[in-house]
Design a protein around this motif. Structure first.
Motif, PDB file in Angstrom:
ATOM      1  N   ARG A 106      40.000 -14.908 -68.096  1.00 28.05           N
ATOM      2  CA  ARG A 106      38.741 -14.325 -68.558  1.00 28.05           C
ATOM      3  C   ARG A 106      38.268 -14.950 -69.871  1.00 28.05           C
ATOM      4  NH1 ARG A 106      37.047  -9.897 -66.137  1.00 28.05           N
ATOM      5  NH2 ARG A 106      35.965  -9.174 -68.015  1.00 28.05           N
ATOM      6  N   ALA A 110      34.424 -14.398 -69.079  1.00 29.76           N
ATOM      7  CA  ALA A 110      34.772 -14.010 -67.715  1.00 29.76           C
ATOM      8  C   ALA A 110      34.028 -14.859 -66.686  1.00 29.76           C
ATOM      9  CB  ALA A 110      34.465 -12.529 -67.504  1.00 29.76           C
ATOM     10  N   PRO A 113      35.929 -19.048 -67.146  1.00 25.71           N
ATOM     11  CA  PRO A 113      37.292 -19.028 -67.693  1.00 25.71           C
ATOM     12  C   PRO A 113      37.934 -20.409 -67.624  1.00 25.71           C
ATOM     13  CG  PRO A 113      37.319 -18.224 -65.458  1.00 25.71           C
ATOM     14  CD  PRO A 113      35.865 -18.473 -65.793  1.00 25.71           C
TER      15      PRO A 113
END
Length: 259
Positions: A106, A110, A113
């Motif tokens: 994340r 998010a 990533p």
């Protein structure tokens, strides 16, 4: 096809690094302490990580690699971490949990990533890396859910990595008919620790000797995962059981080639 041996020991000591192999320059097979010998630029070129199982000596490089390259990937997209669903669950629950280590699935965001977890299954064929290498997922028999890998060279010959495993008839069935060029197979313990090897589902010389009866003439047999300080004992004990077999113990820093 080049495979660089970053680490091939069953634990750590001076000059002993745990399991990690670099296929070409962008696919990492297991991520033990040997990953730390790569430069930052080399680390940043890795796009795929194939994990054999969840044990620390094979995965500890993943979170550290993610931290090192997060700011250096330059739009290459997430590093894809391929493993059995059970292995990925261990990573989510016990590693990338914001307690033992930040959740790099994340981070930095998010949406973008640095790591992406990708499940695979035994029997599946992947095609990975800039060279689009065909990679088959092989069965392993270990203390936790585990697998091995067979990477196909342009000639059709294959480089086989068994992963951590004890006696495993399913492996040889999966390899039946394949043109094996190099077999990287583990032997973690000397014969004095045969009971420990059996309990932990690793090989010792007597069990490995039984498995190598499946190997055709001409296959290059390469030993991995030997515990520090045990090399000469294991070499001698295996030679006693298979006096005509040519085998070699892998060394960190060497490069294998299979055309």
């Amino acid at each position: 096809m080049n495979i660089r041996i970053l680490g091939c020991s069953g634990s750590i000591a001076r000059d002993c690094r745990t399991t990690s192999f670099l296929l070409d320059d962008d696919v990492l097979i297991d991520a033990g302490t040997g990953v730390g010998d790569l430069t930052l630029d080399e680390l940043a070129r890795i796009d795929h990580i194939l994990l054999s199982h969840s044990h620390l000596d094979h995965v500890l490089g993943v979170p550290l690699l993610a931290d090192s390259v997060m700011r250096r990937r330059n739009g290459r997209g997430p590093i894809q971490v391929h493993a059995l669903p059970e292995t990925l669950q261990v990573l989510r629950q016990h590693l990338f949990n914001d307690q033992l280590w930040p959740d790099f699935t994340r981070l930095p965001t998010a949406v973008r990533p640095v790591l992406q977890l990708k499940p695979l299954a035994v029997g599946e064929r992947l095609t990975l890396g800039a060279q689009q290498r065909p990679i088959d997922v092989l069965p392993a028999s270990h203390a936790v859910p585990a697998c091995g890998y067979a990477v196909q060279a342009p000639s059709g010959r294959v480089w086989v990595y068994t992963g951590d495993t004890g006696p495993n008839p399913a492996l040889w069935e999966a390899l039946r008919g394949r043109d094996i060029g190099q077999l990287v197979i583990e032997v973690a313990f000397a014969e004095a620790d045969r009971a420990v090897a059996a309990d932990s589902r690793h090989h010792c010389p007597s069990t490995l000797a039984g498995e190598l009866g499946h190997v055709a003439a001409g296959v290059e047999v390469l030993l991995t995962h030997i515990k520090p300080g045990e090399l000469e004992t294991i070499r001698s004990e295996l030679a006693e059981r298979l006096p005509t077999l040519a085998f070699e113990a892998l060394r960190a820093g060497q490069t294998l080639r299979l055309d």
